[in-house]
Design a protein around this motif. Structure first.
Motif, PDB file in Angstrom:
ATOM      1  N   ASN A  76       0.348  16.576 -12.210  1.00 15.71           N
ATOM      2  CA  ASN A  76      -0.619  15.481 -12.351  1.00 15.71           C
ATOM      3  C   ASN A  76      -0.651  14.575 -11.123  1.00 15.71           C
ATOM      4  OD1 ASN A  76      -1.325  16.480 -14.803  1.00 15.71           O
ATOM      5  ND2 ASN A  76      -0.627  14.738 -16.007  1.00 15.71           N
ATOM      6  N   GLY A  77      -0.566  15.189  -9.957  1.00 15.20           N
ATOM      7  CA  GLY A  77      -0.681  14.451  -8.699  1.00 15.20           C
ATOM      8  C   GLY A  77       0.623  14.001  -8.082  1.00 15.20           C
ATOM      9  N   ASP A  78       1.728  14.033  -8.856  1.00 17.30           N
ATOM     10  CA  ASP A  78       3.032  13.606  -8.330  1.00 17.30           C
ATOM     11  C   ASP A  78       3.795  14.791  -7.748  1.00 17.30           C
ATOM     12  OD1 ASP A  78       2.763  10.962  -8.878  1.00 17.30           O
ATOM     13  OD2 ASP A  78       3.996  10.956 -10.685  1.00 17.30           O
ATOM     14  N   TYR A  79       4.419  14.569  -6.592  1.00 17.28           N
ATOM     15  CA  TYR A  79       5.255  15.604  -5.973  1.00 17.28           C
ATOM     16  C   TYR A  79       6.510  15.806  -6.811  1.00 17.28           C
ATOM     17  CZ  TYR A  79       8.571  17.667  -2.652  1.00 17.28           C
ATOM     18  OH  TYR A  79       9.517  18.460  -2.051  1.00 17.28           O
ATOM     19  N   LEU A  80       6.766  17.059  -7.213  1.00 14.82           N
ATOM     20  CA  LEU A  80       7.923  17.401  -8.033  1.00 14.82           C
ATOM     21  C   LEU A  80       8.946  18.149  -7.173  1.00 14.82           C
ATOM     22  CD1 LEU A  80       6.072  18.641 -11.272  1.00 14.82           C
ATOM     23  CD2 LEU A  80       6.884  16.327 -10.723  1.00 14.82           C
TER      24      LEU A  80
END
Length: 419
Positions: A85-89
């Motif tokens: 959802n757009g966040d770097y994991l």
């Protein structure tokens, strides 16, 4: 301003804050609004039909993205940069040491990235930008950039990635947008590619989404002296794919190969909008976009080559070819050239047709059944574009996606029609 644009403006206004750049983007959105067919760049695509009725950003605190990554299946290489959802994991990513990832809360806009309604929306709604850097002189294996979208009905995901290929580096990226499910949802993405002197970069974009998902994405590339870009856009799923592609050949000796494949069935809508700017002398570019459309699907191609003043001895070509498998399938194509220099070589063209019966007959005369002949011709038509990525692992993965999401349905219909 109609009700839809008023609703979106109010939501974006609450997010814009005091940043001068987001305020500028908000004023642009207020002036232009979500495009309909009255805007020339969206002449054949009324975006107001495809976006959710309200603007609601997807939450970033959900779910098990590990499960979504497993659902996506085997990737063509073990190296990956994963977003949820757009966040770097970071915990799901796996990278070589000479690639760095930087995240920032700062809002920025590449100087060559022209504003439109969706880039304005992206700028205002973005929470974090991510920069990927390939070190000078390094050569990377194929790296997957995987965007996992866990969306509820009427939600919007906004993401932005910047790739910086430093001097004389060589890299290949496969950027996948995975938004499964049947809910009505929307994604607005932006990827900027910067190729420094002598850098070689291949970028492949593949949105894979559910049947009610609409995707609008922009890829902006800036090429310095002797840089070489290969860009491939692969659209085979979703309710809508609008792919905006903008390339700036700023340095002498730079070359851009910009290609695309779109396949449609049911009532899918695929719109490819590509501008290539030649700003320096001795630059070259090629474009090859192909569409194969079935049922009541709609394909759109707009390609423009702009050769700026004093950009002499430019060599540029553009070709759009379309194959219609149904009488109700439809395509609109607009190849264009603008030339402001006098010593250039340019060519463009477009074709729209059906399966060539002479070619089918030729294969039949060699003992190949008619339905198999038609399948061979359809696959050969698409494979030419897939092969432009110049990476065997990526090409094989794209061919599998093409079969799973299009060929096994469309070609089965051809087989039934022949019985």
């Amino acid at each position: 301003m109609n009700d839809l644009n008023s609703s979106y403006f109010n939501s974006l206004n609450s997010l814009a804050g005091d940043n001068p750049l987001t305020k500028l983007a908000l004023s642009y959105f207020e002036e232009k609004g979500i495009p309909d067919k009255k805007q020339e760049d969206y002449k054949y695509t009324n975006m107001q039909r495809f976006v959710p009725e309200t603007f609601s950003l997807a939450k970033n605190d959900r779910k098990d993205f590990t499960k979504l990554l497993q659902e996506l299946g085997e990737l063509p290489s073990p190296y990956r940069i994963v977003f949820g959802n757009g966040d770097y994991l970071k915990e799901l990513s796996a990278l070589p040491d000479f690639i760095s990832i930087e995240t920032s809360d700062e809002t920025s806009l590449n100087a060559d990235n022209s504003m439109d309604a969706f880039s304005a929306m992206n700028l205002i709604g973005l929470k974090k930008s991510v920069a990927i850097k390939i070190q000078k002189g390094k050569s990377t294996p194929l790296i997957n950039i995987v965007h996992l979208h866990d969306l509820q009905a009427s939600e919007t995901i906004i993401s932005r990635v910047a790739v910086e290929a430093q001097e004389l580096s060589q890299s290949t990226f496969l950027e996948i947008f995975y938004a499964p499910g049947e809910q009505n949802s929307f994604s607005n993405t932006l990827c900027s590619l910067t190729l420094e002197k002598g850098a070689h970069l291949t970028h492949i974009k593949a949105p894979l989404s559910g049947e009610n998902h609409a995707h609008v994405g922009k890829v902006t590339s800036t090429l310095e002296r002797d840089a070489n870009l290969t860009d491939l856009t692969f659209s085979v799923t979703g309710k809508l794919n609008r792919n905006n592609i903008e390339v700036f050949c700023n340095g002498e000796g730079s070359h851009a190969s910009v290609n695309g494949l779109y396949t449609g069935r049911s009532n899918q809508h695929h719109d490819s909008f590509c501008h290539i700017h030649h700003r320096a002398a001795h630059t070259t570019s090629t474009q090859l976009f192909k569409g194969i459309l079935d049922d009541e699907s709609h394909g759109v191609f707009t390609g423009k080559i702009i050769i700026h003043r004093d950009a002499q001895q430019v060599d540029s070509s553009q070709l759009n070819k379309n194959l219609l498998l149904s009488q109700k399938a439809h395509v609109d194509t607009r190849p264009q050239i603008e030339v402001y220099a006098d010593d250039v070589k340019c060519g463009h063209g477009a074709t729209v047709g059906q399966i060539n019966e002479e070619e089918v007959f030729y294969l039949e005369s060699r003992g190949i059944p008619k339905d198999q002949a038609q399948k061979i011709l359809c696959h050969a038509f698409t494979q030419e574009v897939i092969d432009t990525c110049q990476n065997k692992e990526a090409a094989a993965w794209l061919s599998k996606q093409l079969f799973d999401h299009f060929e096994k349905y469309a070609l089965e219909k051809l087989e039934l029609q022949n019985k």
